[in-house]
Design an enzyme around this catalytic site. Structure first.
Site, mmCIF file in Angstrom:
data_model
loop_
_atom_site.group_PDB
_atom_site.id
_atom_site.type_symbol
_atom_site.label_atom_id
_atom_site.label_comp_id
_atom_site.label_asym_id
_atom_site.label_seq_id
_atom_site.Cartn_x
_atom_site.Cartn_y
_atom_site.Cartn_z
ATOM 1 C CG PHE A 16 -1.759 1.256 1.339
ATOM 2 C CD1 PHE A 16 -2.770 1.511 0.421
ATOM 3 C CD2 PHE A 16 -1.542 2.168 2.359
ATOM 4 C CE1 PHE A 16 -3.554 2.659 0.528
ATOM 5 C CE2 PHE A 16 -2.308 3.313 2.476
ATOM 6 C CZ PHE A 16 -3.327 3.561 1.555
ATOM 7 N N GLY A 17 0.604 2.141 -0.956
ATOM 8 C CA GLY A 17 1.313 3.409 -1.032
ATOM 9 C C GLY A 17 0.366 4.573 -0.815
ATOM 10 C CB SER A 20 6.492 9.382 -3.861
ATOM 11 O OG SER A 20 7.223 8.392 -3.160
ATOM 12 C CD GLU A 95 9.113 4.251 0.557
ATOM 13 O OE1 GLU A 95 9.230 5.139 1.420
ATOM 14 O OE2 GLU A 95 8.503 4.405 -0.501
#
Length: 208
Positions: A16-17, A20, A95
């Site tokens: 899940f983003g 960006s 990340e």
């Protein structure tokens, strides 16, 4: 949770983003779904001293903050087979190593009716991170975003691209935090002669 631990268990997974990743995942994927997760609110409370800022002037990027009454919209990407290892290695650098995020598991609810919720990985920066900036007023956050840039471009690009995603794919959702900061930042830009609003016709680089 470490990438190698996930690999032992999964031949496919969802990621899940909410920042960006919604416009520039950077990894191969089988499919994607627009939707949301519950129990978290998106906030520009995390510092970025690589992608959208530097050591002297860290930019501001989003993280998730627990709030049982809130939900956060974004994109879930499905990765399968060899994509899983490649995806996790890529996101670990993007990340975790460079962004300071940790990995959690959340329930993702697709926007499309009739589809079942699914489990997804999500990257979250918490307050114990050394580059975590914490809360500030919308105007203070906007002023910081308006002057910062890093290895992948100006911080304002990150902000505008995220707001564009929400308007295009989630027009019924009013993200007050995001849109208030966007409005304040765009008002500040004309005052800063060396900074111009991003060309919305051009592709904008991503960040964490």
């Amino acid at each position: 949770m470490k990438p190698q631990d996930i690999l032992k268990e999964k031949s496919s997974l969802w990621v899940f983003g909410y920042g960006s990743l919604v416009w520039k995942p950077g990894f191969a994927h089988r499919g994607r779904k627009i939707g949301y997760i519950k129990g978290y609110k998106r906030r520009f409370w995390h510092g970025d001293d690589f992608y959208r800022g530097d050591k002297e002037n860290p930019g501001r990027v989003v993280t998730l903050v627990e709030d049982q009454e809130a939900c956060t919209w974004g994109v879930a990407y499905e990765v399968t087979d060899s994509q899983v290892e490649e995806c996790l290695q890529y996101l670990n650098m993007r990340e975790v190593v460079l962004g300071g995020y940790i990995i959690e598991t959340v329930e993702f609810i697709p926007k499309e009716k009739g589809q079942c919720p699914l489990l997804a990985l999500v990257y979250i920066a918490t307050s114990d991170n050394p580059i975590y900036l914490g809360p500030a007023s919308d105007l203070q956050i906007a002023a910081q975003i308006a002057i910062c840039s890093g290895n992948t471009g100006h911080n304002i690009e990150y902000l505008v691209r995220l707001a564009e995603f929400m308007r295009l794919h989630c027009p019924e959702v009013e993200d007050e935090h995001l849109f208030s900061i966007e409005a304040a930042a765009l008002n500040i830009l004309p005052v800063c002669g060396e900074i111009k609003p991003p060309d919305q016709k051009s592709p904008l680089p991503g960040t964490v």
